[in-house]
Design an enzyme around this catalytic site. Sequence first.
Site, mmCIF file in Angstrom:
data_model
loop_
_atom_site.group_PDB
_atom_site.id
_atom_site.type_symbol
_atom_site.label_atom_id
_atom_site.label_comp_id
_atom_site.label_asym_id
_atom_site.label_seq_id
_atom_site.Cartn_x
_atom_site.Cartn_y
_atom_site.Cartn_z
ATOM 1 N N LYS A 96 45.440 68.669 77.110
ATOM 2 C CA LYS A 96 44.613 69.469 78.020
ATOM 3 C C LYS A 96 43.728 69.346 78.552
ATOM 4 C CE LYS A 96 42.534 71.023 73.843
ATOM 5 N NZ LYS A 96 42.383 72.255 72.442
ATOM 6 N N TYR A 126 12.700 68.522 92.452
ATOM 7 C CA TYR A 126 12.003 69.938 92.884
ATOM 8 C C TYR A 126 11.338 70.425 91.924
ATOM 9 C CZ TYR A 126 16.373 70.095 95.372
ATOM 10 O OH TYR A 126 17.598 70.065 96.641
HETATM 11 C C1 LIG Z 1 42.051 70.877 71.441
HETATM 12 C C2 LIG Z 1 43.704 71.553 70.131
HETATM 13 C C3 LIG Z 1 43.851 70.138 68.910
HETATM 14 C C4 LIG Z 1 43.383 68.934 69.124
HETATM 15 O O1 LIG Z 1 41.766 68.850 68.543
HETATM 16 P P1 LIG Z 1 41.097 67.718 68.520
HETATM 17 O O2 LIG Z 1 39.612 68.354 67.516
HETATM 18 O O3 LIG Z 1 40.478 67.475 69.912
HETATM 19 O O4 LIG Z 1 41.871 66.690 67.689
HETATM 20 C C5 LIG Z 1 45.041 70.729 67.884
HETATM 21 N N1 LIG Z 1 45.144 71.935 68.413
HETATM 22 C C6 LIG Z 1 44.713 72.688 69.183
HETATM 23 C C7 LIG Z 1 45.710 74.313 69.741
HETATM 24 C C8 LIG Z 1 44.664 72.646 70.288
HETATM 25 O O5 LIG Z 1 44.172 73.797 71.374
#
Ligand SMILES: *Cc1c(COP(=O)(O)O)cnc(C)c1O
Length: 378
Positions: free
Chosen positions: A39, A269
């Site tokens: 993701k 700035y």
């Molecule tokens: C993002 C996510 C993970 C992974 O989490 P990390 O801390 O990056 O390993 C696992 N499960 C779900 C549902 C997530 O959204």
Amino acid sequence: MTIETALRKIVVRPAILERNFKNLQKFVGAGTVVMAMVKGDAYGHGMVEAAQAFARGGCTVFGVVDTVEAVTLRENGVAGKIFVTMGFDPEESGQFVKYDLTPVIYSLQAAQALNDVAKQAGTTIKVHVKVDTGMTRLGIMPGELPAFLEKIESLKNLRAAGIMSHFPESDNPRSEGTKKAIAVFSSLNEQSLKSGQTVNHIANSGAALHFPEARFGMVRAGIALYGYHPAGREATKVMAATHSLLPAMEFKTVVLQVKEVEKGVGVSYGHTFVTGGRTRLATIPVGYENGFSRSLSNRGRVLIHRQYAPIRGRICMNMCMVDVTGIAGVKAGDEVVVMGRQGQKEISADNIADTVNTISYEILCMLGKNNKKEYRLG
Ligand SMILES: *Cc1c(COP(=O)(O)O)cnc(C)c1O
């Protein structure tokens, strides 16, 4: 190559992602499937390229939050299972059949919508049921699971293939909340195994690394696969040393111009920085539009000629100024490392995160998503 990529670029090394996957898989053991969370454009690394790198490392299960990401993976030839973990609009249900995606559900409306499209297509959809064991985000409550599973069983074109949950604090190996959540999930696991759900999963990176009893059949790893530990800088160092999980992203740019100014001159700035003596400043083409947070104004630093150069004044939309008074011979065109290594010195996503009070995840997303990426072999 466009002018923009010449001025600043994210450099990603897919071979490191591939190796990270292999190393994490080795650590959790062949009996545990590792779902690679891709993701957030693979935490800024580029979703398709990262998924392909993990696949070369042996990955067969991928996790995204929505169907847009999942369809993009499929359309780019990513095989294996793709979990859609955040839910979906009932109108998107057809995508799960068309692209063979695995839905995560936490409502009966979603179950019904999926059952309808599966029936129409003359097929069965395997769903995973999300249970809230303490994150207080998505999922049905543990006590609702038996009735929920019964309802799903009554839908002829759905099959509950697994249950899943998520930890809020598994980055801390001593967290009591994680132990409690594991206890709750373990009992749900036993119930569900009896009624046919075989792939149950709760562990994120923190749990995959620190809570072997939380692995069940599968872990969902994100940040560890990108070479960072969820608990931050010190833990990342330990993780690199013990598991060889290494960062795969660097952010590089070049000096646009160098100028020498007198004492008492205001910079950028608002003139929030005023020179305390004769000062040499290098202007670099990196600003907040490029994901380099304005909160780093007067606080962050970069690497030039293998030395740290502190940011002076406010970060602009596409530029900022760094102090190179103590660094000999800096000139336009010289390489600048905003994140990554130069010689023995390093600026990691954890370092940048510490400076602005956030986590490596956000830094990787911000830099990765807002800049052109170059994939480098070796
Ligand atoms: C993002 C996510 C993970 C992974 O989490 P990390 O801390 O990056 O390993 C696992 N499960 C779900 C549902 C997530 O959204």
